[in-house]
Design an enzyme around this catalytic site. Structure first.
Site, mmCIF file in Angstrom:
data_model
loop_
_atom_site.group_PDB
_atom_site.id
_atom_site.type_symbol
_atom_site.label_atom_id
_atom_site.label_comp_id
_atom_site.label_asym_id
_atom_site.label_seq_id
_atom_site.Cartn_x
_atom_site.Cartn_y
_atom_site.Cartn_z
ATOM 1 N N ASP A 65 21.891 -14.708 7.934
ATOM 2 C CA ASP A 65 21.220 -13.784 7.023
ATOM 3 C C ASP A 65 22.164 -13.611 5.825
ATOM 4 O OD1 ASP A 65 18.721 -12.383 7.088
ATOM 5 O OD2 ASP A 65 19.746 -10.475 7.425
ATOM 6 N N LYS A 87 19.566 -17.626 4.668
ATOM 7 C CA LYS A 87 18.201 -17.149 4.358
ATOM 8 C C LYS A 87 18.249 -15.712 3.865
ATOM 9 C CE LYS A 87 17.550 -15.829 9.152
ATOM 10 N NZ LYS A 87 17.547 -14.368 8.897
ATOM 11 N N HIS A 97 22.047 -11.916 2.217
ATOM 12 C CA HIS A 97 21.351 -11.146 1.191
ATOM 13 C C HIS A 97 22.201 -10.907 -0.055
ATOM 14 C CE1 HIS A 97 18.181 -10.489 4.001
ATOM 15 N NE2 HIS A 97 18.871 -9.689 4.790
ATOM 16 N N HIS A 132 23.008 -4.807 4.854
ATOM 17 C CA HIS A 132 23.609 -5.705 5.861
ATOM 18 C C HIS A 132 23.707 -7.118 5.310
ATOM 19 C CE1 HIS A 132 19.284 -6.329 6.350
ATOM 20 N NE2 HIS A 132 19.586 -7.529 6.821
ATOM 21 N N ASP A 164 21.462 -15.804 13.463
ATOM 22 C CA ASP A 164 22.099 -14.588 12.923
ATOM 23 C C ASP A 164 23.113 -13.902 13.849
ATOM 24 O OD1 ASP A 164 20.323 -15.198 10.923
ATOM 25 O OD2 ASP A 164 19.227 -13.308 10.959
ATOM 26 N N CYS A 180 14.261 -11.838 13.526
ATOM 27 C CA CYS A 180 14.549 -13.210 13.101
ATOM 28 C C CYS A 180 14.305 -14.251 14.191
ATOM 29 C CB CYS A 180 15.958 -13.272 12.522
ATOM 30 S SG CYS A 180 16.041 -12.322 10.985
ATOM 31 N N HIS A 188 19.515 -5.922 -2.188
ATOM 32 C CA HIS A 188 18.371 -6.728 -1.728
ATOM 33 C C HIS A 188 17.156 -5.828 -1.485
ATOM 34 C CE1 HIS A 188 16.050 -9.355 1.076
ATOM 35 N NE2 HIS A 188 16.453 -10.264 0.205
HETATM 36 C C1 VGL Z 1 17.315 -9.334 11.016
HETATM 37 C C2 VGL Z 1 16.550 -7.320 10.265
HETATM 38 C C3 VGL Z 1 16.987 -7.616 9.001
HETATM 39 C C4 VGL Z 1 17.492 -10.250 12.175
HETATM 40 C C5 VGL Z 1 17.742 -9.649 9.748
HETATM 41 O O1 VGL Z 1 18.417 -11.083 12.151
HETATM 42 O O2 VGL Z 1 16.687 -10.151 13.127
HETATM 43 N N1 VGL Z 1 16.709 -8.170 11.264
HETATM 44 N N2 VGL Z 1 17.576 -8.778 8.755
HETATM 45 ZN ZN ZN Z 2 18.332 -9.160 6.822
#
Ligand code: VGL
Ligand code: ZN
Length: 236
Positions: free
Chosen positions: A78, A138, A80, A113, A40, A183, A84
């Protein structure tokens, strides 16, 4: 250049040589069955992003350097849907970083996000890893979050990454990126659960740290047998 061993001579020189070689032997080796997972590294998690991780950009040069030693690299993204379920904005009256109970368990609520197709969801343009072979997206099911690159938060929907890595005969997984306590940690826990020898490269990650999440992540990963190392511990 003067040969250092000759120059030092005597016992001191021998002792110095021994300690240097012991250090080299302690290093973790990257081989053909090793894969670097870059989690990410997306604009939303970088300075100026909607869920910016403090100093998140500092991981990029470290990851770029590390990646030069890996033939196998997988990145995650990430990804979404709008509205979401992990977004606070989808829960009237709730604010980011509050926790709610969903069908599959506790869910931290986040600012919007990494919405599919937006600039915020794009991988950082400063990543320089042309050999990366797979990008796992994901969190694309509207009603389920997915911190882990392997398994969605319902604990039963797989992303397919474990099968992919096994088909490619990978044994060792090195996890880097954002965010350490979400993550990265969840990906490392699932890698371990799937039977991979698993490392988190601490200086190649940065955390969010909400309500003790960073300490919990290190506790849980340590308990699961995930090894916590620094990029300098890896032999290149
Ligand atoms: C993440 C919060 C929400 C991450 C992703 O990449 O750690 N954290 N979505
Ligand atoms: Zn996320």
């Amino acid at each position: 250049m003067v040969d250092r061993r000759q120059f030092l001579g005597g016992l001191g020189g021998v002792a110095a040589m021994v300690s240097v070689s012991a250090k080299a032997a302690d290093k973790v080796k990257v081989d053909a069955a090793s894969v670097l997972i870059v989690v990410d590294v997306q604009n939303c998690f970088l300075p100026g992003g909607s869920l910016a991780v403090k100093n998140g950009d500092q991981v990029i040069p470290i990851i770029n350097r590390l990646a030069k030693g890996f033939a196998n690299v997988v990145m995650t993204q990430d990804w979404h849907t709008p509205e979401h379920i992990s977004f606070a904005s989808s829960h009237p009256g709730k604010k980011p970083f509050e926790v709610v109970e969903l069908e599959y368990g506790k869910q931290v609520l986040w600012p919007d996000h990494c919405v599919q197709g937006t600039d915020g969801a794009a991988l950082s343009k400063d990543l320089a890893i042309p050999q990366a072979q797979l990008v796992i997206r994901k969190g694309f099911h509207k009603e389920v979050d997915s911190y882990s690159a392997f398994m969605e938060a319902d604990g039963k929907t797989t992303t397919g990454l474990s099968s992919y890595l096994k088909a490619r005969k990978m044994k060792k997984v090195f996890v880097t990126g954002l965010a350490t306590d979400f993550c990265v940690a969840w990906t490392a826990l699932d890698a371990r659960k799937a039977g991979f020898e698993t490392y988190i490269v601490e200086d190649a990650c940065r955390g969010i740290d909400t309500k003790g999440s960073l300490a919990k992540a290190w506790h849980d990963t340590n308990k699961a047998g995930v090894k916590r190392i620094q990029s300098g511990d890896i032999a290149v």
